[in-house]
Design a protein around this motif. Sequence first.
Motif, PDB file in Angstrom:
ATOM      1  N   UNK A  60      -2.362  -7.430   5.430  1.00  0.00           N
ATOM      2  CA  UNK A  60      -2.323  -6.022   5.029  1.00  0.00           C
ATOM      3  C   UNK A  60      -1.970  -5.150   6.228  1.00  0.00           C
ATOM      4  N   UNK A  61      -2.632  -5.411   7.354  1.00  0.00           N
ATOM      5  CA  UNK A  61      -2.379  -4.654   8.578  1.00  0.00           C
ATOM      6  C   UNK A  61      -0.924  -4.779   9.012  1.00  0.00           C
ATOM      7  N   UNK A  62      -0.408  -5.998   9.020  1.00  0.00           N
ATOM      8  CA  UNK A  62       0.987  -6.197   9.415  1.00  0.00           C
ATOM      9  C   UNK A  62       1.936  -5.521   8.425  1.00  0.00           C
ATOM     10  N   UNK A  63       1.542  -5.495   7.173  1.00  0.00           N
ATOM     11  CA  UNK A  63       2.389  -4.879   6.153  1.00  0.00           C
ATOM     12  C   UNK A  63       2.561  -3.385   6.318  1.00  0.00           C
ATOM     13  N   UNK A  64       1.552  -2.706   6.898  1.00  0.00           N
ATOM     14  CA  UNK A  64       1.669  -1.263   7.104  1.00  0.00           C
ATOM     15  C   UNK A  64       2.150  -0.927   8.519  1.00  0.00           C
TER      16      UNK A  64
ATOM     17  N   UNK B  70       6.853   6.655   8.940  1.00  0.00           N
ATOM     18  CA  UNK B  70       8.140   6.026   9.250  1.00  0.00           C
ATOM     19  C   UNK B  70       8.259   4.663   8.575  1.00  0.00           C
ATOM     20  N   UNK B  71       7.122   3.976   8.437  1.00  0.00           N
ATOM     21  CA  UNK B  71       7.123   2.663   7.807  1.00  0.00           C
ATOM     22  C   UNK B  71       7.177   2.693   6.295  1.00  0.00           C
ATOM     23  N   UNK B  72       7.168   3.886   5.709  1.00  0.00           N
ATOM     24  CA  UNK B  72       7.366   3.997   4.275  1.00  0.00           C
ATOM     25  C   UNK B  72       6.131   4.246   3.434  1.00  0.00           C
ATOM     26  N   UNK B  73       4.992   4.540   4.056  1.00  0.00           N
ATOM     27  CA  UNK B  73       3.797   4.853   3.275  1.00  0.00           C
ATOM     28  C   UNK B  73       3.989   6.214   2.592  1.00  0.00           C
ATOM     29  N   UNK B  74       3.808   6.236   1.290  1.00  0.00           N
ATOM     30  CA  UNK B  74       4.121   7.440   0.516  1.00  0.00           C
ATOM     31  C   UNK B  74       3.129   8.571   0.670  1.00  0.00           C
ATOM     32  N   UNK B  75       1.828   8.252   0.673  1.00  0.00           N
ATOM     33  CA  UNK B  75       0.805   9.297   0.771  1.00  0.00           C
ATOM     34  C   UNK B  75      -0.095   9.018   1.955  1.00  0.00           C
ATOM     35  N   UNK B  76      -0.184   9.974   2.857  1.00  0.00           N
ATOM     36  CA  UNK B  76      -1.084   9.878   3.997  1.00  0.00           C
ATOM     37  C   UNK B  76      -1.931  11.137   4.015  1.00  0.00           C
ATOM     38  N   UNK B  77      -3.210  10.992   3.742  1.00  0.00           N
ATOM     39  CA  UNK B  77      -4.138  12.116   3.763  1.00  0.00           C
ATOM     40  C   UNK B  77      -4.963  12.044   5.040  1.00  0.00           C
ATOM     41  N   UNK B  78      -5.239  13.193   5.650  1.00  0.00           N
ATOM     42  CA  UNK B  78      -5.997  13.197   6.903  1.00  0.00           C
ATOM     43  C   UNK B  78      -7.134  14.208   6.836  1.00  0.00           C
ATOM     44  N   UNK B  79      -8.181  13.890   7.576  1.00  0.00           N
ATOM     45  CA  UNK B  79      -9.293  14.822   7.718  1.00  0.00           C
ATOM     46  C   UNK B  79      -9.863  14.700   9.119  1.00  0.00           C
TER      47      UNK B  79
ATOM     48  N   UNK C 192       0.837  -1.201   0.000  1.00  0.00           N
ATOM     49  CA  UNK C 192       0.000   0.000   0.000  1.00  0.00           C
ATOM     50  C   UNK C 192       0.868   1.246   0.000  1.00  0.00           C
ATOM     51  N   UNK C 193       0.464   2.227  -0.763  1.00  0.00           N
ATOM     52  CA  UNK C 193       1.203   3.483  -0.795  1.00  0.00           C
ATOM     53  C   UNK C 193       0.321   4.691  -0.538  1.00  0.00           C
ATOM     54  N   UNK C 194      -0.980   4.472  -0.384  1.00  0.00           N
ATOM     55  CA  UNK C 194      -1.893   5.587  -0.164  1.00  0.00           C
ATOM     56  C   UNK C 194      -2.888   5.222   0.934  1.00  0.00           C
ATOM     57  N   UNK C 195      -2.817   5.951   2.044  1.00  0.00           N
ATOM     58  CA  UNK C 195      -3.680   5.689   3.197  1.00  0.00           C
ATOM     59  C   UNK C 195      -4.352   6.990   3.626  1.00  0.00           C
ATOM     60  N   UNK C 196      -5.610   6.900   4.001  1.00  0.00           N
ATOM     61  CA  UNK C 196      -6.346   8.055   4.517  1.00  0.00           C
ATOM     62  C   UNK C 196      -6.695   7.820   5.977  1.00  0.00           C
ATOM     63  N   UNK C 197      -6.579   8.855   6.779  1.00  0.00           N
ATOM     64  CA  UNK C 197      -6.960   8.806   8.185  1.00  0.00           C
ATOM     65  C   UNK C 197      -8.125   9.760   8.396  1.00  0.00           C
TER      66      UNK C 197
END
Length: 294
Positions: free
Chosen positions: A150-154, A25-34, A4-9
């Motif tokens: 998936x969870x462990x991967x992120x 820190x774990x390497x996720x490229x895009x983190x969008x938050x709202x 995964x490279x795109x996660x939303x919070x």
Amino acid sequence: MSTLQSIALIGYGEVGQILANDLHTGGIGRIAVWDTLFADARSGPSRALASSPAQAATDAMAASAGAQLVISAVTSAQTVAAAQAITALQGAWFLDLNSVAPQTKQAAAAHIEACGGKYVEGAVMAPISPKRSGTAILLGGPHAAAFVSVAHGVGLTGAQFFSGEVGQASAAKMCRSVIVKGLEALLGECMLAAHSYGVTQSVVDSLRDLFPRNDWRAMARYMIGRSLVHGTRRAEEMREVARTLAAVGVEPRMSEACARWQEWAPRHKALADRQALEELLEAMLAAGGARGGR
């Protein structure tokens, strides 16, 4: 390694902020938050953005656009509204970490599934600190087993499959909260009265004899402080606990009383930086801390 490279919070309180930093820190490229509190520049979530690796979105739908995983970490009362704010997910995972009754999770799941997402119930079974993204999380629902990797991967290494049915993991969480949040309220009420009578040390000593641990004074200070800082969302959670109990015919007498305590405690939030137990109790009493709990 995550694919995964795109996660939303959705939700940028204590949990959202910790996850954003750990995911980055774990390497996720895009983190969008709202967060709904982004509308107030003085709010905690807004101030946290200044040092955040995440990018603020204009709303929940914008945050989730293109995300492979959406994580909902809002206050209990906003759980269904946060899910309903998203209208299309195109096969993305949706991890609901909110502390609510099984029925509330089921309502959120129905909407997410209807708009194309893969809903996964998450029940956080310990404080988010100190293990952070490694905190124990029970996963539930028809997609839960597949989501574990998936969870462990992120980096959500404490995530584990619990049930193929939405609601069971949250039932475990809600029953746990009867004790954990209830103990916060009991210690607060106990220590305020003990300090008023000048018998705090005797009470602490007796607790140590009955429940062997050496740090009841520190425990009381910690738990009262948590109620002062986080009582508003704890009160929402305890109302969900009451709903959980009532659904199976258990009258939530203690949980409803706990909700009243947790709702009242944040009136003294400004005192939460007092480090010594007696100093905190004295300040609360001076500010009317023995009254107004209903």
